[in-house]
Scaffold this motif. Sequence first.
Motif, PDB file in Angstrom:
ATOM      1  N   THR A 186       0.709  -1.236   0.102  1.00  0.00           N
ATOM      2  CA  THR A 186       0.092   0.089  -0.092  1.00  0.00           C
ATOM      3  C   THR A 186       1.153   1.330   0.039  1.00  0.00           C
ATOM      4  O   THR A 186       1.780   1.372   0.806  1.00  0.00           O
ATOM      5  CB  THR A 186      -1.132  -0.047   1.484  1.00  0.00           C
ATOM      6  OG1 THR A 186      -1.675  -1.121   1.214  1.00  0.00           O
ATOM      7  CG2 THR A 186      -1.822   1.071   1.263  1.00  0.00           C
ATOM      8  N   GLU A 187       0.349   2.090  -0.808  1.00  0.00           N
ATOM      9  CA  GLU A 187       1.410   3.552  -1.022  1.00  0.00           C
ATOM     10  C   GLU A 187       0.623   4.423   0.230  1.00  0.00           C
ATOM     11  O   GLU A 187      -0.145   4.991   0.284  1.00  0.00           O
ATOM     12  CB  GLU A 187       1.154   4.174  -2.185  1.00  0.00           C
ATOM     13  CG  GLU A 187       2.103   5.396  -2.448  1.00  0.00           C
ATOM     14  CD  GLU A 187       1.932   6.030  -3.816  1.00  0.00           C
ATOM     15  OE1 GLU A 187       2.746   6.708  -4.330  1.00  0.00           O
ATOM     16  OE2 GLU A 187       1.177   5.404  -4.467  1.00  0.00           O
ATOM     17  N   THR A 188       1.404   4.405   1.384  1.00  0.00           N
ATOM     18  CA  THR A 188       1.275   5.282   2.538  1.00  0.00           C
ATOM     19  C   THR A 188       1.525   6.723   2.388  1.00  0.00           C
ATOM     20  O   THR A 188       0.996   7.622   3.090  1.00  0.00           O
ATOM     21  CB  THR A 188       1.979   4.619   3.738  1.00  0.00           C
ATOM     22  OG1 THR A 188       3.458   4.550   3.576  1.00  0.00           O
ATOM     23  CG2 THR A 188       1.590   3.097   3.926  1.00  0.00           C
ATOM     24  N   ALA A 189       2.570   6.949   1.396  1.00  0.00           N
ATOM     25  CA  ALA A 189       2.786   8.327   1.153  1.00  0.00           C
ATOM     26  C   ALA A 189       3.432   8.496  -0.269  1.00  0.00           C
ATOM     27  O   ALA A 189       3.734   7.362  -0.689  1.00  0.00           O
ATOM     28  CB  ALA A 189       4.099   9.058   2.191  1.00  0.00           C
ATOM     29  N   SER A 190       3.607   9.680  -0.829  1.00  0.00           N
ATOM     30  CA  SER A 190       3.992   9.557  -2.305  1.00  0.00           C
ATOM     31  C   SER A 190       5.472   8.690  -2.512  1.00  0.00           C
ATOM     32  O   SER A 190       6.283   9.127  -1.911  1.00  0.00           O
ATOM     33  CB  SER A 190       4.159  11.016  -2.729  1.00  0.00           C
ATOM     34  OG  SER A 190       4.557  11.267  -4.005  1.00  0.00           O
ATOM     35  N   GLY A 191       5.404   7.824  -3.197  1.00  0.00           N
ATOM     36  CA  GLY A 191       6.501   7.017  -3.407  1.00  0.00           C
ATOM     37  C   GLY A 191       6.935   6.114  -2.483  1.00  0.00           C
ATOM     38  O   GLY A 191       8.163   5.609  -2.475  1.00  0.00           O
ATOM     39  N   VAL A 192       6.429   5.945  -1.348  1.00  0.00           N
ATOM     40  CA  VAL A 192       6.524   5.220  -0.078  1.00  0.00           C
ATOM     41  C   VAL A 192       5.381   4.012   0.111  1.00  0.00           C
ATOM     42  O   VAL A 192       4.238   4.330   0.303  1.00  0.00           O
ATOM     43  CB  VAL A 192       6.604   5.893   1.169  1.00  0.00           C
ATOM     44  CG1 VAL A 192       6.924   5.104   2.272  1.00  0.00           C
ATOM     45  CG2 VAL A 192       7.636   6.999   1.185  1.00  0.00           C
ATOM     46  N   TYR A 193       5.852   2.769  -0.041  1.00  0.00           N
ATOM     47  CA  TYR A 193       4.967   1.485   0.219  1.00  0.00           C
ATOM     48  C   TYR A 193       5.326   0.841   1.213  1.00  0.00           C
ATOM     49  O   TYR A 193       6.555   0.502   1.574  1.00  0.00           O
ATOM     50  CB  TYR A 193       5.224   0.789  -1.314  1.00  0.00           C
ATOM     51  CG  TYR A 193       4.833   1.727  -2.586  1.00  0.00           C
ATOM     52  CD1 TYR A 193       3.520   1.708  -3.108  1.00  0.00           C
ATOM     53  CD2 TYR A 193       5.755   2.378  -3.154  1.00  0.00           C
ATOM     54  CE1 TYR A 193       3.365   2.659  -4.324  1.00  0.00           C
ATOM     55  CE2 TYR A 193       5.560   3.286  -4.346  1.00  0.00           C
ATOM     56  CZ  TYR A 193       4.427   3.196  -4.811  1.00  0.00           C
ATOM     57  OH  TYR A 193       4.079   4.051  -6.070  1.00  0.00           O
ATOM     58  N   ARG A 194       4.338   0.238   1.873  1.00  0.00           N
ATOM     59  CA  ARG A 194       4.554  -0.672   2.951  1.00  0.00           C
ATOM     60  C   ARG A 194       3.740  -1.846   2.931  1.00  0.00           C
ATOM     61  O   ARG A 194       2.567  -1.967   2.248  1.00  0.00           O
ATOM     62  CB  ARG A 194       4.341   0.047   4.335  1.00  0.00           C
ATOM     63  CG  ARG A 194       5.347   1.009   4.901  1.00  0.00           C
ATOM     64  CD  ARG A 194       4.887   1.476   6.138  1.00  0.00           C
ATOM     65  NE  ARG A 194       6.072   2.661   6.514  1.00  0.00           N
ATOM     66  CZ  ARG A 194       5.915   3.371   7.503  1.00  0.00           C
ATOM     67  NH1 ARG A 194       4.866   3.212   8.244  1.00  0.00           N
ATOM     68  NH2 ARG A 194       6.911   4.175   7.699  1.00  0.00           N
TER      69      ARG A 194
END
Length: 361
Positions: free
Chosen positions: A178-186
């Motif tokens: 899941t993209e939690t912030a722009s360009g950050v996935y967890r």
Amino acid sequence: MKFIDFSSRLSLGVLASASVLLPMAIAPQPSAAQQIVNATPAGQEVPNNSSITWKFDDARLVNPNSLKVSLDGRDVTAQSFIDTNTNTFGYRPQQPLAPGSHTVQVEFTNTQGVSYRAAWSFNVVDVALTIASVTHNASTQPLVNGDTFMAELKGTPGATVAVLLVQNGQTVRTLSATETASGVYRVTFPVGASDRVSEGIVVGRFEKSGKVVYSVAAQAFALNPTPTTATVQQTQTSNVSQNPIETTPAAAPLAVTITSHTNNARVNAANGFRLTGTATPGSTVNVTVTADAPSALGGLIRLGSGTKLLDAVPATVQADGTFGVTVPRPPVVQGGMRYSVTVQANQGTETKTADLTLIQQ
């Protein structure tokens, strides 16, 4: 031959105009002009792996042998296809389309001998797809039952991202991120009692607009690893003299060998491949694999820089001295590309390496 231009009837974004060629004598118009419908792709953000397709409003009135298909002015009729079951006509590009504007032109004749020409345009988006980092929370110590595994990936925003877990050199577990912030996935999951991984590799997969790239986390992970029995050092007593002398077995000399492949062997890495070998028990082994694109013009030009598929990834040496790692699929697989493999064994201050080169078949 009379060409009837009906490109203005296609509501597919930017349409290329086509000229009208008039015959020597004006021929009577057919009762119903043939039209192209459901033409794809269209728009300004088309993936580079898109197929070009269309349908006729009444394919029964079209002479299929008269079809001529052009892409950007290049005749691709010989590579086009017809699916009579779904009334679908089209062309699949053999290579990804270059970024920018592309124009499709279709010419055909109906059963009454009237010829038509239609054209439409679309724009392929230029996507710079990259993975900046792949990390996880099981790099320093194993996770156990009740813990939560978490992997974080950073790269191009707006991509479809997944995490592939290569477990014990065989099992591949795929988790959607899941993209939690722009360009950050967890991605996270709870560790259960049945999750037993002695050696795991985290692989990140990014996909956007037809492009796919992979990256491997530098650290391995472990979940509920099986406890290992501590090695007990045995002593021996010599009765030769009156003063017994304690001795210990001499340590085996450090050695490392790759057993799964020979130098310059051919492999198919489309789905990755398994690399195995032997090393002195008790030593630590790190594996580095770099993929290099094939060269052109007799080796004067190399098509792209090398990509590290494994970067000093640790491989567990079993009690019998065997070890193994799974090499992931490179982002782009090309025939003739080379894989440079370096296996480094360490024991105390001593280091041994084994190197070989593999070739994509």
